[in-house]
Enzyme design. Structure first.
Site, PDB file in Angstrom:
ATOM      1  N   ASP A 272       0.874  -1.167   0.000  1.00 22.86           N
ATOM      2  CA  ASP A 272       0.000   0.000   0.000  1.00 22.86           C
ATOM      3  C   ASP A 272       0.919   1.227   0.000  1.00 22.86           C
ATOM      4  OD1 ASP A 272      -2.076   1.753  -0.026  1.00 22.86           O
ATOM      5  OD2 ASP A 272      -3.180   0.827   1.608  1.00 22.86           O
TER       6      ASP A 272
HETATM    7  C1  BGC Z   1      -4.902   3.350  -0.221  1.00 23.02           C
HETATM    8  C2  BGC Z   1      -5.003   2.341  -1.333  1.00 23.02           C
HETATM    9  C3  BGC Z   1      -4.802   3.033  -2.656  1.00 23.02           C
HETATM   10  C4  BGC Z   1      -3.450   3.734  -2.634  1.00 23.02           C
HETATM   11  C5  BGC Z   1      -3.125   4.451  -3.904  1.00 23.02           C
HETATM   12  C6  BGC Z   1      -3.633   4.185  -0.305  1.00 23.02           C
HETATM   13  O1  BGC Z   1      -3.668   5.236   0.592  1.00 23.02           O
HETATM   14  O2  BGC Z   1      -4.957   2.691   1.019  1.00 23.02           O
HETATM   15  O3  BGC Z   1      -6.233   1.692  -1.297  1.00 23.02           O
HETATM   16  O4  BGC Z   1      -4.897   2.112  -3.696  1.00 23.02           O
HETATM   17  O5  BGC Z   1      -3.451   4.679  -1.593  1.00 23.02           O
HETATM   18  O6  BGC Z   1      -3.930   5.544  -4.066  1.00 23.02           O
END
Ligand code: BGC
Length: 758
Positions: A272
Site C-alpha cells: 500500500d
Molecule cells: C490506499 C489504497 C490506494 C493507494 C493508492 C492508499 O492510501 O490505502 O487503497 O490504492 O493509496 O492511491
C-alpha cells in the site's frame, strides 16, 4: 541455351533458399525468447530475468513515480502503471503528487461502490462490473487496477467500509471472483486489497491486530483466498496495519506462509502507498513492489526520493555486500515479469473502451440491483406515476456530487445524475417536484484538484433550512428525504473513521420533523456502512442507497417509481447501536496504545469469529435490519425443500432444491439464502453461516426450483490446533430463507464420517 537457363534458375533457387535460411536465423536471433509469445510463460520469465542486470532488477521492485514503476527500457519491457480503483479509473495525477494532472481526456464512469455490488447478491453483476471497469482501465493504458477491496466489515465505524463487500466471507468470496476475472480478461491485473486485517482507519499504520487463527482463516482471509485461488488474481496489495508485530506489507506470516505458501500465489505483492517501513523485512517477507514511500508530495517528499525507497539503494547496497539474497530479488522480479507478460506484453489483449454508454448502462444496472428496500409499510412505495403527485425532495445528498471525495477512490466523472435530477427526470412530467435543502453538511467543492460539478454553497443555518423543508413538506403528497453520509472525513472516507453510528448534521431531528409533517415520508439513505435510525418507527419507507456512482439518481428514481422492482439484500447487519456489535462489545476498537514508548496500538479481535450476524445470533440481539434483508414490491413463497444426500457418503455433497413462487402482482427477483448450522461440534461455531445463495427472477405466479449445492468444504471449520479444515461427522441443519432472520424452511442431515481438507 537450355542448360544455361537451368543453371541460372537452379542458382536462383539456391540463393533464395540460402536467403530464407539466413533470414530465419537472423529472425531467430532478433526475437529473444522472452519476446516470443509462442514460448511458455515461465521460459519467457527465465529468459528475461537472465538478461537483466542487478541494478535493473532493483529498479523494477520500487516505484519511479506516484503510480508507476519501470520495466526495462533496454529490453523493451514497458513501465507498469497502477490506478485506483475500485469504483472507477482515477484521474491522471502529477508525477509525484496526489493532485490531478489536469488532463482533459480522463473523466471516467463511476460505478457503484463495492457495498452496492455486494448488495446485488448477483455474481453476473460482478462480472459485468469487472469487465466494464477493466475495459476502462485498459483504455487508459493501466497495468494494474488497485481493487477490488474485500476487507470484512468488522465495525460500522470503519471509514472505508463502502469500498468493501460487507461482513460475510462467503458472500464476499462469491462476489470477488467474477470481478477479478472480468478485469483480467482485459489484460489488466486486479490488485485485491488490503491484505489483511485492515478493518478500520484510525491509526491504520500503527495498529497491530491480534486475532486468533480461526477468525483469521474463517472470516478475514476467505475472500482473498477466493480471489487468488478461484479468481486467479495477478496481484494483491498489502495493508497498512501490522499483524504479529510486523507490517502487513512485509509480513512473513501473511505473505510468505499463507499467500505464497499455502495458496501458491504466483503474482505480485504490491505495497500500500507508504506501507513499507523496513528494508530487511521487505527483502525477505514477500513484498514484490514498493509504492508511495516518502513521496506523498504534500508533506514528506525528499530529494531523490525514489532512490531512497526501502527496496531501492538500501536494498541494492545490501545485495551487493551479501546481506540480502539475490535469489530473493529474483523471486520478486520473476513475479513482476510474469505480470508484464500477462498484461502489457500480451500482444492479444483487447484495447478497452472508456466512459461509453454501455458502461453507464452497466453502472445503472448494478445500482438498481443493489438498492435495498429496507422498509415499506402499507405499500407506500412505489410512488404511483399516474397520479399528478406533488413531490418534495429534501436533503443535501440529493444534489451534491458523491463520486468525488472519500480518499483514493475519488473520481473525476464524465457524468453523474444526482438523485434530484433522477427524480425530476422520472416524475417531472407527471408531478411537481420541488426541492428543499433541509440541512447543510461539510462543503467540499474540490478534492485533489477535481472540482465538484455542482455548487453546494449555502449560507442559511440548519434551523432555517429545516423550517423551510418542514413547511414545504406539509403541502406535499410525498416527501423523499435523501441524506446519509457524504464522503467527507468521518462520513465514509479513507483515513478517518466515523465518530458514531448516528447520521451527522442534525439529520435525525430533521427526519423526525418531516415525519411529523407528512406521513408519506420516504428516506433514502446514502452510505456505505450501517447508520442508526432512531426515527425508524415513524418513517414508513426506507431505501438503502449506498454510493451509487454515475447513475445514482436514475437508479434511485427507477426504484421509487417501481420501474425497477428492488431486489438488493443487505451484505451487512444494521445494528441498533454500537454495543450490539461484537467488535465494540467484546473486542477492542480502535485498540490500546502500548506503554513502551513505541507508537504501536494493539487491537485485540476478542470477538473472534463472531462478526456481524454471527455475533447478533450468538448474543440474541435484534438488529435494526438483519444481514440478507431486503424487500420487494412483490412477495415470494417458499415450498418444501427437497434434499439429495446420495453423494453425501462418498463426496460429502448435499444438494437442496426449493421451489420459490412469486405470489404478488409484479415481476421481481428473490435471493434464496442457505445457511449451515452445525448441530454439534468440538469447537464453538456460529449459530449459522451463509454457505450458498441464488438469485432468481420470477414473473407473477411463476415458480422456480432453486437448487443449491453444499459441498463438504462448506461444512468445515478451521481447526487451529491442527491447522486444517475439518468437517466433523454429525448432524447438520440447512436453513433456507429470505434473510438471515427470515428463515422459511430447514432440513437436517447427518455426515457420518469426518472430512479433512487443506
Ligand atoms: C490506499 C489504497 C490506494 C493507494 C493508492 C492508499 O492510501 O490505502 O487503497 O490504492 O493509496 O492511491
Amino acid at each position: 541455351m537450355k542448360m544455361k537457363e537451368n543453371c541460372i534458375s537452379k542458382g536462383l533457387r539456391l540463393c533464395a533458399l540460402i536467403c530464407l535460411v539466413c533470414l530465419n536465423n537472423v529472425r531467430g536471433e532478433e526475437l529473444p525468447r522472452y519476446l516470443d509469445s509462442t514460448v511458455a510463460l515461465e521460459e519467457r520469465v527465465e529468459d528475461a530475468l537472465h538478461r537483466l542486470t542487478l541494478e535493473e532488477k532493483v529498479a523494477m521492485v520500487h516505484a519511479q513515480s506516484k503510480f508507476s514503476s519501470p520495466g526495462s527500457s533496454r529490453l523493451g519491457i514497458p513501465e507498469f502503471w497502477m490506478t485506483d480503483g475500485p469504483h472507477g479509473i482515477r484521474p491522471e495525477v502529477m508525477w509525484d503528487e496526489w493532485n490531478q494532472a489536469e488532463w482533459t481526456n480522463d473523466s471516467c464512469t463511476a460505478f457503484p461502490a463495492l457495498t452496492c455490488l455486494a448488495a446485488t447478491w448477483n455474481p453476473e453483476m460482478s462480472l459485468l462490473y469487472g469487465r466494464s471497469i477493466g475495459q476502462e482501465a485498459r483504455y487508459r493504458n493501466k497495468t494494474v487496477l488497485l481493487g477490488p477491496g474485500v476487507n470484512i466489515l468488522r465495525t460500522p465505524l470503519n471509514g472505508r467500509n463502502f469500498e468493501y463487500m460487507g461482513e460475510d466471507p462467503y458472500l464476499a468470496s462469491v462476489m470477488v471472483v467474477p470481478y477479478v476475472k472480468g478485469v483480467q480478461e482485459n489484460g489488466v491485473a486486479a490488485c485485491v486489497k488490503h491484505f489483511a486485517l485492515n478493518n478500520h482507519e484510525v491509526n491504520r499504520n500503527t495498529t497491530n491486530v491480534i486475532v486468533d487463527d480461526r477468525a483469521l482463516y474463517e472470516i478475514y482471509l476467505q475472500a482473498f483466498k477466493a480471489a487468488v485461488k478461484d479468481g486467479g488474481a495477478w496481484s494483491i496489495m498489502g495493508s497498512y496495519n501490522l499483524y504479529k508485530n510486523q507490517q502487513a506489507c512485509h509480513n512473513k506470516y501473511l505473505l510468505n506462509d499463507i499467500l505464497k505458501g499455502e495458496w501458491g500465489f504466483d503474482g505480485v505483492v504490491v505495497s500500500d502507498w507508504g506501507g513499507v517501513t523496513d528494508t530487511e523485512e521487505a527483502a525477505a517477507n514477500g513484498l514484490d513492489m514498493e509504492f508511495g514511500t516518502w513521496t506523498d508530495g504534500l508533506t514528506s517528499s525528499a530529494e531523490n526520493a525514489y532512490d531512497r525507497y526501502f527496496l531501492a539503494n538500501p536494498y541494492l547496497d545490501g545485495l551487493r555486500d551479501g546481506r540480502y539474497s539475490v535469489a530473493g530479488l529474483d523471486d520478486k522480479v520473476r513475479r513482476i515479469l510474469r505480470l508484464a507478460f500477462r498484461t502489457n506484453m500480451d500482444r492479444n489483449r483487447p484495447f478497452g473502451s472508456f466512459a461509453t454508454p454501455d458502461h453507464f448502462d452497466a453502472a445503472r444496472k448494478i445500482a438498481q440491483e443493489g438498492i435495498v428496500l429496507l422498509k415499506n409499510d402499507a405499500g407506500l412505495l412505489p410512488i404511483d406515476m399516474k397520479d399528478s403527485v406533488n413531490i418534495l425532495v429534501v436533503g443535501e445528498n440529493a444534489i451534491r456530487s458523491m463520486t468525488f471525495g472519500g480518499g483514493s477512490s475519488s473520481l473525476k466523472v464524465k457524468k453523474e445524475v444526482s438523485p434530484l435530477e433522477g427524480i425530476r427526470n422520472m416524475f417531472g412530467s407527471a408531478a411537481n417536484v420541488r426541492y428543499a435543502r433541509g440541512y447543510v453538511g461539510e462543503q467540499l467543492s474540490e478534492y485533489n484538484g477535481v472540482s465538484s460539478s455542482v455548487d453546494i454553497s449555502e449560507s442559511r443555518s440548519n434551523e432555517e433550512l429545516s423550517k423551510e423543508a418542514v413547511d414545504m413538506a406539509k403541502k406535499s403528497d410525498y416527501v423523499i428525504f435523501v441524506g446519509g453520509l457524504n464522503k467527507t472525513g468521518g462520513q465514509d472516507c479513507e483515513g478517518v473513521d466515523r465518530a458514531s453510528l448516528d447520521l451527522p448534521y442534525g439529520q435525525n431531528e430533521l427526519i423526525e420533523a418531516l415525519a411529523a409533517a407528512n406521513k408519506n415520508l420516504i428516506v433514502v439513505n446514502i452510505s456505505g456502512t450501517p447508520v442508526a435510525m432512531p426515527w425508524i418507527k415513524n418513517v414508513p419507507a426506507v431505501l438503502q442507497g449506498w454510493h451509487l456512482g454515475s447513475e445514482s439518481g436514475s437508479a434511485i428514481a427507477s426504484v421509487l417509481s417501481g420501474q425497477v422492482n428492488p431486489s438488493g439484500k443487505l451484505p451487512m447487519t444494521f445494528p441498533r447501536k454500537l454495543e450490539d456489535v461484537g467488535a465494540h462489545k467484546s473486542g477492542e476498537y480502535p485498540g490500546v496504545a502500548r506503554n513502551d514508548g513505541s507508537n504501536i496500538v494493539d487491537c485485540r479481535y476478542n470477538e473472534g469469529l463472531f462478526v456481524g450476524y454471527r455475533w447478533a445470533d450468538k448474543e440474541k440481539v435484534n438488529p435494526l435490519f438483519p444481514f440478507g434483508h431486503g424487500l420487494s414490491y412483490t412477495t415470494f413463497k417458499y415450498g418444501k425443500p427437497d434434499t439429495d444426500t446420495s453423494k453425501l457418503k462418498e463426496d460429502g455433497m448435499v444438494t437442496v432444491t426449493v421451489p420459490v413462487t412469486n405470489t404478488g402482482l409484479k415481476g421481481g427477483a428473490e435471493t434464496v439464502q442457505l445457511y449451515v448450522r452445525d448441530l454439534k461440534s468440538t469447537l464453538p461455531r456460529p449459530v449459522k453461516e451463509l454457505k450458498g445463495f441464488r438469485k432468481v427472477y420470477l414473473e407473477p405466479n411463476e415458480t422456480a426450483n432453486v437448487t443449491i449445492e453444499v459441498p463438504v468444504e462448506k461444512l468445515a471449520y478451521f481447526d487451529d490446533t491442527r491447522h486444517r479444515w475439518v468437517a466433523e461427522k454429525g448432524d447438520f441443519e440447512l436453513l433456507i430463507g429470505s434473510s438471515s432472520r427470515d428463515i422459511r424452511e430447514s432440513v437436517k442431515f447427518t455426515l457420518d464420517r469426518d472430512f479433512e481438507m487443506e
